[in-house]
Design an enzyme around this catalytic site. Structure first.
Site, PDB file in Angstrom:
ATOM      1  CG  LEU A 156       1.977  -4.485  -6.225  1.00  0.00           C
ATOM      2  CD1 LEU A 156       1.118  -4.249  -4.991  1.00  0.00           C
ATOM      3  CD2 LEU A 156       2.057  -3.220  -7.058  1.00  0.00           C
ATOM      4  CG  ASP A 157       9.239  -3.021  -7.350  1.00  0.00           C
ATOM      5  OD1 ASP A 157       9.179  -4.011  -8.103  1.00  0.00           O
ATOM      6  OD2 ASP A 157       9.685  -1.912  -7.699  1.00  0.00           O
ATOM      7  NE  ARG A 158      11.817  -6.847   0.635  1.00  0.00           N
ATOM      8  CZ  ARG A 158      11.945  -6.362   1.854  1.00  0.00           C
ATOM      9  NH1 ARG A 158      11.013  -6.621   2.759  1.00  0.00           N
ATOM     10  NH2 ARG A 158      12.978  -5.627   2.190  1.00  0.00           N
ATOM     11  CB  VAL A 160       5.485  -0.992  -4.264  1.00  0.00           C
ATOM     12  CG1 VAL A 160       4.201  -0.349  -4.790  1.00  0.00           C
ATOM     13  CG2 VAL A 160       6.706  -0.386  -4.931  1.00  0.00           C
ATOM     14  CG  HIS A 261      13.135  -1.631  -9.499  1.00  0.00           C
ATOM     15  ND1 HIS A 261      14.356  -1.569  -8.853  1.00  0.00           N
ATOM     16  CD2 HIS A 261      12.415  -2.588  -8.838  1.00  0.00           C
ATOM     17  CE1 HIS A 261      14.377  -2.448  -7.857  1.00  0.00           C
ATOM     18  NE2 HIS A 261      13.206  -3.079  -7.835  1.00  0.00           N
TER      19      HIS A 261
END
Length: 377
Positions: A156-158, A160, A261
């Protein structure tokens, strides 16, 4: 000042964290970064090597660090004129300041013998990376719940939020990995985007090319038949509008592939980017976000870019206010002290309006509650 070095066997602990002004901070601690001399480094003096390769600190700092033994070669203190040679081991002992994250709990959703699911808050990286070690989901779960080891099943992107699945054994992690690689796992996210998203289902099949230096992705259209090979990776995302109020829309996002992304850049491609995503909105907003260290790049950049961390210890710090040295034992050689946060970090950020909602696989399903921003009222 006496420095006591500890090994990674010393886990993050509750007292490592300070909560102030809605942020979770980490008490600065001592850390060793290790690298091996690259070919282009060989033949340079130890001071020139650091000054040229790691520009985040002034030249005089590196002179002092070598003289004091905070920079060593093959475990030995050397002179400032020492010439490094290929494959030698370089150690840099420094006082590490981690960037803060939003002060939100990492809530446990489901705890099974071999699987743990949590509600990951936005702004917190999943695992140690870049400038982050203790201010991570894995670090916080170890410090506050004694849960270790943990093996993140997906990324998971930071910035998100949402569902994060962690295997509690390496064997279970491998089962998940095989299912994901076989295309047997289905993922669902929700996003709040700009504008009225089309009512009919949208499927975006456009390559995604990630630029690590810039910390952002771009789409890449066309094919390689013209003689120029595409650099991006094949990517596919399905989007379905859940609702709209005429200004924003809530969109269900189902990534078929898993590129960096991917959802964010594919939504930008549709003309409906995540409504608060500074990296993928207008050029003006992106420029404004690049002052200092952007939130997205903070997880990918550290003060000694190619050095691998292997040792750490905690120093004796009292309670103190952010950006103040009052009641706080500073390191006289540290280039970040007396501030709590590292220099170059603005800290003005918020979580993205992008949330991991559900993962489904063969015989299993894990879900996460909706975030507060998912309402259009």
């Amino acid at each position: 000042m006496e420095i006591v070095w500890q090994t990674p066997a010393n886990p993050p602990e509750r007292q490592d964290y300070i909560f102030s002004n809605g942020r979770r901070h980490v008490r600065p601690y001592y850390f060793e970064f290790i690298s091996h001399v690259k070919k282009r480094w060989a033949g340079k003096t130890i001071v020139d090597l650091f000054a040229e390769e790691f520009k985040g600190r002034p030249y005089d700092y590196y002179v002092s660090a070598v003289k004091s033994g905070r920079i060593q070669v093959d475990g030995q203190i050397v002179s400032v004129s020492y010439i490094v040679q290929s494959s030698q081991k370089i150690s840099h002992f420094l006082h590490r300041h981690e960037p803060p994250v939003l002060a939100r709990d990492v809530s446990i959703l489901q705890k099974e013998p071999d699987v743990l699911t949590v509600y990951k808050p936005a702004s917190v990286p999943v695992h140690p990376c870049g400038q982050y070690r203790k201010n991570t989901v894995v670090g916080i779960l170890q410090a506050e719940h004694g849960l270790f080891p943990l093996f993140p099943v997906h990324r998971l992107d930071r910035l998100v939020s949402g569902l994060l699945i962690l295997a509690r054994t390496a064997a279970k992690a491998d089962v998940f990995r095989q299912q994901i690689e076989a295309g047997r796992v289905h993922k669902q996210y929700i996003a709040k985007v700009i504008g009225v998203f089309p009512e009919e289902e949208q499927v975006v099949n456009v390559n995604v090319n990630y630029n690590a230096r810039e910390g952002r992705s771009s789409v890449e259209e066309g094919d390689s038949f013209g003689g120029t090979a595409l650099k991006g990776k094949v990517a596919s995302t399905k989007f379905t509008r859940i609702g709209t109020n005429g200004t924003h829309s809530i969109v269900l996002c189902e990534p078929i592939t898993g590129r960096t992304h991917q959802i964010r850049v594919h939504l930008q491609y549709t003309g409906h980017p995540v409504a608060n995503d500074v990296l993928y909105l207008s050029k003006t907003v992106v420029d404004r976000s690049t002052e200092g260290t952007t939130a997205d790049r903070a997880a990918a950049v550290n003060s000694d870019h190619s050095l691998t961390s292997v040792f750490s210890c905690t120093a004796d710090f009292d309670e103190y206010e952010e950006n103040s040295c009052e009641g706080f034992s500073i390191d006289p050689m540290c280039t970040n002290c007396p501030n709590l946060t590292p220099k170059g970090y603005g800290g003005h950020e918020e979580g993205l309006w992008l949330h991991c909602l559900k993962y489904l696989g063969p015989g299993w399903i894990y879900e996460c509650p909706h975030p507060s921003w998912a309402s259009l009222s």
